[in-house]
Design a protein around this motif. Structure first.
Motif, PDB file in Angstrom:
ATOM      1  N   ALA A  79       0.835  -1.200   0.000  1.00 42.03           N
ATOM      2  CA  ALA A  79       0.000   0.000   0.000  1.00 42.03           C
ATOM      3  C   ALA A  79       0.870   1.251   0.000  1.00 42.03           C
ATOM      4  N   LEU A  80       1.948   1.251   0.755  1.00 41.03           N
ATOM      5  CA  LEU A  80       2.842   2.402   0.788  1.00 41.03           C
ATOM      6  C   LEU A  80       3.497   2.625  -0.563  1.00 41.03           C
ATOM      7  N   HIS A  81       3.882   1.563  -1.218  1.00 44.34           N
ATOM      8  CA  HIS A  81       4.577   1.674  -2.499  1.00 44.34           C
ATOM      9  C   HIS A  81       3.644   2.114  -3.619  1.00 44.34           C
ATOM     10  N   SER A  82       2.399   1.694  -3.582  1.00 46.36           N
ATOM     11  CA  SER A  82       1.505   1.959  -4.697  1.00 46.36           C
ATOM     12  C   SER A  82       0.917   3.351  -4.680  1.00 46.36           C
ATOM     13  N   LYS A  83       0.767   3.981  -3.533  1.00 46.52           N
ATOM     14  CA  LYS A  83       0.156   5.300  -3.463  1.00 46.52           C
ATOM     15  C   LYS A  83       0.986   6.197  -2.555  1.00 46.52           C
ATOM     16  N   GLN A  84       1.909   6.926  -3.157  1.00 44.91           N
ATOM     17  CA  GLN A  84       2.749   7.836  -2.402  1.00 44.91           C
ATOM     18  C   GLN A  84       2.039   9.182  -2.247  1.00 44.91           C
ATOM     19  N   VAL A  85       2.234   9.828  -1.137  1.00 47.29           N
ATOM     20  CA  VAL A  85       1.695  11.163  -0.944  1.00 47.29           C
ATOM     21  C   VAL A  85       2.321  12.073  -1.988  1.00 47.29           C
ATOM     22  N   GLY A  86       1.495  12.828  -2.669  1.00 47.15           N
ATOM     23  CA  GLY A  86       2.018  13.744  -3.666  1.00 47.15           C
ATOM     24  C   GLY A  86       2.068  13.186  -5.071  1.00 47.15           C
ATOM     25  N   ASP A  87       1.686  11.927  -5.270  1.00 47.42           N
ATOM     26  CA  ASP A  87       1.632  11.394  -6.627  1.00 47.42           C
ATOM     27  C   ASP A  87       0.695  12.261  -7.468  1.00 47.42           C
ATOM     28  N   ILE A  88       1.012  12.398  -8.727  1.00 48.53           N
ATOM     29  CA  ILE A  88       0.186  13.198  -9.629  1.00 48.53           C
ATOM     30  C   ILE A  88      -0.324  12.292 -10.750  1.00 48.53           C
ATOM     31  N   PRO A  89      -1.487  11.694 -10.560  1.00 50.33           N
ATOM     32  CA  PRO A  89      -2.044  10.879 -11.637  1.00 50.33           C
ATOM     33  C   PRO A  89      -2.568  11.778 -12.765  1.00 50.33           C
ATOM     34  N   PHE A  90      -2.600  11.255 -13.973  1.00 56.08           N
ATOM     35  CA  PHE A  90      -3.111  12.011 -15.117  1.00 56.08           C
ATOM     36  C   PHE A  90      -4.574  12.358 -14.893  1.00 56.08           C
ATOM     37  N   ASP A  91      -4.932  13.611 -15.161  1.00 53.54           N
ATOM     38  CA  ASP A  91      -6.304  14.091 -15.030  1.00 53.54           C
ATOM     39  C   ASP A  91      -6.660  14.831 -16.317  1.00 53.54           C
ATOM     40  N   LEU A  92      -7.510  14.236 -17.132  1.00 52.79           N
ATOM     41  CA  LEU A  92      -7.863  14.787 -18.440  1.00 52.79           C
ATOM     42  C   LEU A  92      -8.413  16.201 -18.341  1.00 52.79           C
ATOM     43  N   SER A  93      -9.046  16.546 -17.227  1.00 58.10           N
ATOM     44  CA  SER A  93      -9.652  17.872 -17.102  1.00 58.10           C
ATOM     45  C   SER A  93      -8.626  18.995 -16.908  1.00 58.10           C
ATOM     46  N   VAL A  94      -7.412  18.661 -16.480  1.00 60.48           N
ATOM     47  CA  VAL A  94      -6.403  19.709 -16.260  1.00 60.48           C
ATOM     48  C   VAL A  94      -5.068  19.447 -16.945  1.00 60.48           C
ATOM     49  N   ASP A  95      -4.804  18.216 -17.352  1.00 57.00           N
ATOM     50  CA  ASP A  95      -3.497  17.872 -17.916  1.00 57.00           C
ATOM     51  C   ASP A  95      -3.528  17.817 -19.441  1.00 57.00           C
ATOM     52  N   ASN A  96      -2.399  18.157 -20.037  1.00 60.96           N
ATOM     53  CA  ASN A  96      -2.225  18.077 -21.480  1.00 60.96           C
ATOM     54  C   ASN A  96      -2.018  16.605 -21.856  1.00 60.96           C
ATOM     55  N   SER A  97      -2.866  16.076 -22.708  1.00 63.02           N
ATOM     56  CA  SER A  97      -2.772  14.658 -23.081  1.00 63.02           C
ATOM     57  C   SER A  97      -1.538  14.366 -23.931  1.00 63.02           C
ATOM     58  N   GLU A  98      -0.894  15.399 -24.472  1.00 65.92           N
ATOM     59  CA  GLU A  98       0.319  15.194 -25.264  1.00 65.92           C
ATOM     60  C   GLU A  98       1.549  14.970 -24.376  1.00 65.92           C
ATOM     61  N   PHE A  99       1.460  15.363 -23.111  1.00 67.34           N
ATOM     62  CA  PHE A  99       2.562  15.121 -22.190  1.00 67.34           C
ATOM     63  C   PHE A  99       2.415  13.702 -21.651  1.00 67.34           C
ATOM     64  N   VAL A 100       3.420  12.883 -21.904  1.00 69.55           N
ATOM     65  CA  VAL A 100       3.370  11.501 -21.436  1.00 69.55           C
ATOM     66  C   VAL A 100       4.615  11.184 -20.618  1.00 69.55           C
ATOM     67  N   VAL A 101       4.409  10.349 -19.628  1.00 70.21           N
ATOM     68  CA  VAL A 101       5.537   9.865 -18.843  1.00 70.21           C
ATOM     69  C   VAL A 101       5.975   8.532 -19.418  1.00 70.21           C
ATOM     70  N   CYS A 102       7.193   8.159 -19.129  1.00 75.14           N
ATOM     71  CA  CYS A 102       7.731   6.922 -19.687  1.00 75.14           C
ATOM     72  C   CYS A 102       7.307   5.697 -18.901  1.00 75.14           C
ATOM     73  N   ASP A 103       7.072   5.863 -17.601  1.00 75.89           N
ATOM     74  CA  ASP A 103       6.656   4.734 -16.766  1.00 75.89           C
ATOM     75  C   ASP A 103       5.675   5.237 -15.709  1.00 75.89           C
ATOM     76  N   GLU A 104       4.414   5.105 -15.995  1.00 75.33           N
ATOM     77  CA  GLU A 104       3.349   5.596 -15.112  1.00 75.33           C
ATOM     78  C   GLU A 104       3.443   5.023 -13.700  1.00 75.33           C
ATOM     79  N   GLU A 105       3.978   3.837 -13.576  1.00 74.67           N
ATOM     80  CA  GLU A 105       4.046   3.169 -12.272  1.00 74.67           C
ATOM     81  C   GLU A 105       5.288   3.553 -11.462  1.00 74.67           C
ATOM     82  N   TYR A 106       6.213   4.287 -12.084  1.00 74.19           N
ATOM     83  CA  TYR A 106       7.470   4.575 -11.387  1.00 74.19           C
ATOM     84  C   TYR A 106       7.917   6.007 -11.664  1.00 74.19           C
ATOM     85  N   ILE A 107       7.389   6.948 -10.883  1.00 72.14           N
ATOM     86  CA  ILE A 107       7.802   8.344 -10.933  1.00 72.14           C
ATOM     87  C   ILE A 107       8.390   8.647  -9.565  1.00 72.14           C
ATOM     88  N   VAL A 108       9.649   9.039  -9.535  1.00 68.88           N
ATOM     89  CA  VAL A 108      10.351   9.206  -8.254  1.00 68.88           C
ATOM     90  C   VAL A 108      10.526  10.686  -7.911  1.00 68.88           C
TER      91      VAL A 108
END
Length: 165
Positions: A25-54
């Motif tokens: 549970a600690l590993h999967s949901k870190q405080v401050g994670d920024i999941p993609f939100d279509l209502s505010v984020d640019n869909s052209e900006f992509v991360v390389c690994d959605e599961e691993y942003i440090v």
């Protein structure tokens, strides 16, 4: 004796299972994670690994020239904007493995560190100016670039930006 051993083994097993689920549970949901939100984020900006942003400090993400270069490039913004109160505005965003930035989130506090808000037009202009910073360098792990979070905070005193950190 056999009963006590069985109870000890069962207790150890249950404790190990509980620790596993807690760590997951600690590993999967870190405080401050920024999941993609279509209502505010640019869909052209992509991360390389959605599961691993440090976090930037653990991977060496930086802006060419450091904090001094950021302040220099944002100098016009610093002198141009006027705010109605004092506080701190923090922009949290992702620097992806391709040295691009996106997924902006903003937190604003007053001088007593209580949540507040500032004029939307100022926040939007600050965010757009940050987006124009082009010398980001993604952090690396084992010599491979990776996605990282980054924070830029602006200290506001007497209606003016007095510091960027």
């Amino acid at each position: 004796m056999k009963n006590k051993l069985n109870i000890l083994l069962l207790t150890s097993f249950l404790l190990a299972v509980a620790i596993y689920f807690w760590a997951s549970a600690l590993h999967s949901k870190q405080v401050g994670d920024i999941p993609f939100d279509l209502s505010v984020d640019n869909s052209e900006f992509v991360v390389c690994d959605e599961e691993y942003i440090v976090q930037y400090y653990s991977a060496g993400t930086y802006y060419k020239g450091g904090e001094k270069a950021i302040k220099t490039e944002l100098r016009e913004l610093i002198t141009q904007l006027n705010f109605e109160k004092s506080g701190i505005i923090t922009f949290r965003f992702v620097v992806n493995c391709n040295n691009q930035i996106g997924r902006f989130r903003t937190k604003m506090v007053n001088e007593n560190l209580k949540p507040t808000s500032f004029r939307y037009s100022n926040i939007k202009q600050m965010q757009e100016t940050i987006k124009n910073l082009k010398d980001w360098h993604a952090g690396k792990w084992n010599n491979q670039p990776l996605d990282t979070y980054y924070n830029l905070s602006f200290k506001i005193q007497n209606g003016k930006i007095t510091d960027i950190f």
